[in-house]
Scaffold this motif. Structure first.
Motif, PDB file in Angstrom:
ATOM      1  N   PRO A  47       0.833  -1.217   0.000  1.00  0.00           N
ATOM      2  CA  PRO A  47       0.000   0.000   0.000  1.00  0.00           C
ATOM      3  C   PRO A  47       0.861   1.258   0.000  1.00  0.00           C
ATOM      4  O   PRO A  47       1.962   1.281   0.576  1.00  0.00           O
ATOM      5  CB  PRO A  47      -0.797  -0.118   1.305  1.00  0.00           C
ATOM      6  CG  PRO A  47      -0.769  -1.561   1.669  1.00  0.00           C
ATOM      7  CD  PRO A  47       0.544  -2.080   1.158  1.00  0.00           C
ATOM      8  N   ALA A  48       0.343   2.310  -0.612  1.00  0.00           N
ATOM      9  CA  ALA A  48       1.095   3.556  -0.729  1.00  0.00           C
ATOM     10  C   ALA A  48       1.458   4.132   0.636  1.00  0.00           C
ATOM     11  O   ALA A  48       2.543   4.703   0.807  1.00  0.00           O
ATOM     12  CB  ALA A  48       0.296   4.578  -1.532  1.00  0.00           C
ATOM     13  N   GLU A  49       0.588   3.968   1.621  1.00  0.00           N
ATOM     14  CA  GLU A  49       0.877   4.529   2.949  1.00  0.00           C
ATOM     15  C   GLU A  49       2.016   3.787   3.636  1.00  0.00           C
ATOM     16  O   GLU A  49       2.737   4.368   4.453  1.00  0.00           O
ATOM     17  CB  GLU A  49      -0.382   4.543   3.809  1.00  0.00           C
ATOM     18  CG  GLU A  49      -1.380   5.602   3.393  1.00  0.00           C
ATOM     19  CD  GLU A  49      -0.754   6.998   3.267  1.00  0.00           C
ATOM     20  OE1 GLU A  49      -0.112   7.440   4.246  1.00  0.00           O
ATOM     21  OE2 GLU A  49      -0.900   7.631   2.210  1.00  0.00           O
ATOM     22  N   TRP A  50       2.179   2.506   3.331  1.00  0.00           N
ATOM     23  CA  TRP A  50       3.335   1.771   3.858  1.00  0.00           C
ATOM     24  C   TRP A  50       4.618   2.345   3.277  1.00  0.00           C
ATOM     25  O   TRP A  50       5.615   2.519   3.991  1.00  0.00           O
ATOM     26  CB  TRP A  50       3.228   0.292   3.522  1.00  0.00           C
ATOM     27  CG  TRP A  50       4.402  -0.524   4.004  1.00  0.00           C
ATOM     28  CD1 TRP A  50       4.548  -1.125   5.224  1.00  0.00           C
ATOM     29  CD2 TRP A  50       5.608  -0.825   3.268  1.00  0.00           C
ATOM     30  NE1 TRP A  50       5.756  -1.767   5.300  1.00  0.00           N
ATOM     31  CE2 TRP A  50       6.435  -1.599   4.129  1.00  0.00           C
ATOM     32  CE3 TRP A  50       6.063  -0.514   1.994  1.00  0.00           C
ATOM     33  CZ2 TRP A  50       7.694  -2.066   3.727  1.00  0.00           C
ATOM     34  CZ3 TRP A  50       7.319  -0.966   1.604  1.00  0.00           C
ATOM     35  CH2 TRP A  50       8.126  -1.746   2.463  1.00  0.00           C
ATOM     36  N   VAL A  51       4.582   2.659   1.986  1.00  0.00           N
ATOM     37  CA  VAL A  51       5.754   3.247   1.329  1.00  0.00           C
ATOM     38  C   VAL A  51       6.073   4.607   1.955  1.00  0.00           C
ATOM     39  O   VAL A  51       7.244   4.916   2.237  1.00  0.00           O
ATOM     40  CB  VAL A  51       5.531   3.389  -0.189  1.00  0.00           C
ATOM     41  CG1 VAL A  51       6.741   4.042  -0.860  1.00  0.00           C
ATOM     42  CG2 VAL A  51       5.249   2.020  -0.820  1.00  0.00           C
ATOM     43  N   ASP A  78      -0.053   3.917  -9.085  1.00  0.00           N
ATOM     44  CA  ASP A  78      -0.477   5.316  -9.238  1.00  0.00           C
ATOM     45  C   ASP A  78      -0.358   6.076  -7.924  1.00  0.00           C
ATOM     46  O   ASP A  78       0.112   7.216  -7.884  1.00  0.00           O
ATOM     47  CB  ASP A  78      -1.920   5.388  -9.744  1.00  0.00           C
ATOM     48  CG  ASP A  78      -2.057   5.000 -11.214  1.00  0.00           C
ATOM     49  OD1 ASP A  78      -1.019   4.828 -11.880  1.00  0.00           O
ATOM     50  OD2 ASP A  78      -3.203   4.862 -11.684  1.00  0.00           O
ATOM     51  N   GLU A  79      -0.796   5.439  -6.843  1.00  0.00           N
ATOM     52  CA  GLU A  79      -0.747   6.093  -5.533  1.00  0.00           C
ATOM     53  C   GLU A  79       0.686   6.235  -5.030  1.00  0.00           C
ATOM     54  O   GLU A  79       1.049   7.251  -4.432  1.00  0.00           O
ATOM     55  CB  GLU A  79      -1.596   5.318  -4.522  1.00  0.00           C
ATOM     56  CG  GLU A  79      -3.087   5.347  -4.818  1.00  0.00           C
ATOM     57  CD  GLU A  79      -3.626   6.772  -4.932  1.00  0.00           C
ATOM     58  OE1 GLU A  79      -3.318   7.585  -4.032  1.00  0.00           O
ATOM     59  OE2 GLU A  79      -4.321   7.068  -5.918  1.00  0.00           O
ATOM     60  N   VAL A  80       1.513   5.211  -5.276  1.00  0.00           N
ATOM     61  CA  VAL A  80       2.915   5.292  -4.855  1.00  0.00           C
ATOM     62  C   VAL A  80       3.628   6.406  -5.620  1.00  0.00           C
ATOM     63  O   VAL A  80       4.443   7.150  -5.045  1.00  0.00           O
ATOM     64  CB  VAL A  80       3.641   3.944  -5.064  1.00  0.00           C
ATOM     65  CG1 VAL A  80       5.139   4.085  -4.793  1.00  0.00           C
ATOM     66  CG2 VAL A  80       3.050   2.871  -4.153  1.00  0.00           C
TER      67      VAL A  80
END
Length: 311
Positions: A47-51, A78-80
């Protein structure tokens, strides 16, 4: 050791750590960057929030440059890509796809974009769409691979593009680095040797599998599906190759490997986990710090070439 890559990325040595899914997280990235190379956080399918969290944790551990590797086929890509901009990350390496649609946004915020490629055609395409450099990765590498060897691929890519080329696949020491520079590369990327480093968070069973590996211990699975992956042989790999040989359908093979990399990295399942590693694993015999790995590699390369690269 100064090259176009050290100048481009603001690093001390032209050594990049591979973006290994489940392996390349904040601790490893920071250790490589602190040692003078470029550490990478592997976004994989996370997930992008983990990144975002990993980026912030890495900044707590180092004030040196680091980057993020994005697997473009991920549904989170896309989110990352947005997180990269929002968090002010300065270097991105990409794999499994074309980063062209993200280029404008990245370039506006000063992101250096370095796609990992396995062919001359893709290298040329990446140069046209604005890549700052490319990683030419040979089939010797661990994980997802192409079919051309590093020795054959690197000089052809060097001849085909004007941007700097970073060599990857089958490099774990100064001999490999010197060879890469002789082929025209301006930097190297290493994965397997860093996966087995002291700062690597992978399970000891996985790490020991690399350290005990022989030259003939890697296998390539997934050729029949069009997604070849190099791993160390174990029970799961033997079963998978049997299924491929017998013409099993994709769903059956996919079921066997689902979650297998996580099982290897986190649970230490060395029998049924995916032990991604390159053919160079047989050369990696001891667990060393990232600092020792980089220092020894650079020193040996300079000795072999008889001169510092910046001379």
């Amino acid at each position: 050791m100064k090259t176009e890559i050290t100048e481009l990325l603001g690093i001390e040595y032209p050594v990049i750590q591979g973006g290994m899914a489940w392996v390349a997280e904040c601790h490893l990235a920071a250790a490589v960057s602190n040692a003078g190379g470029l550490g990478l956080i592997a976004a994989a399918a996370a997930p992008a929030e983990w990144v975002r969290e990993q980026i912030r944790k890495t900044r707590e551990l180092t004030d040196k440059p680091f980057g993020v590797n994005i697997m473009l086929m991920s549904p989170e890509a896309d989110e990352v890509a947005k997180v990269i901009v929002e968090e002010g990350v300065k270097v991105v390496t990409t794999g499994a796809g074309n980063p062209e649609k993200y280029m404008a946004a990245w370039k506006e915020t000063g992101v250096k974009v370095i796609p990992v490629i396995a062919s001359v055609a893709l290298a040329r395409r990446m140069e046209r769409c604005g890549a700052d450099a490319v990683v030419a990765e040979g089939t010797e590498a661990g994980g997802h691979i192409g079919e051309i060897t590093t020795m054959a691929l690197v000089p052809q890519v060097v001849d085909a593009v004007k941007i700097p080329v970073i060599a990857a696949g089958g490099i774990a020491d100064g001999r490999g680095m010197a060879a890469a520079f002789m082929l025209g590369a301006k930097g190297i990327q290493m994965g397997t040797v860093f996966a087995a480093s002291k700062e690597s968070v992978i399970h000891e069973n996985y790490k020991n599998s690399i350290l005990k590996a022989k030259d003939i211990d890697s296998r390539v699975t997934g050729r029949s599906t069009g997604h070849p992956i190099r791993v160390l042989r174990n029970d799961m790999v033997r079963k998978y190759l049997e299924l491929e040989q017998n013409g099993a359908d994709f769903e059956e093979m996919e079921k066997l490997t689902l979650g297998s990399l996580r099982r290897a990295v986190q649970e230490g399942d060395a029998k049924n986990g995916s032990l991604m590693a390159g053919q160079i694993a047989g050369l990696v015999k001891e667990e060393r710090s990232c600092s020792d790995i980089i220092t020894d590699t650079v020193k040996k390369a300079e000795q072999l070439m008889g001169v510092s690269v910046n001379e």
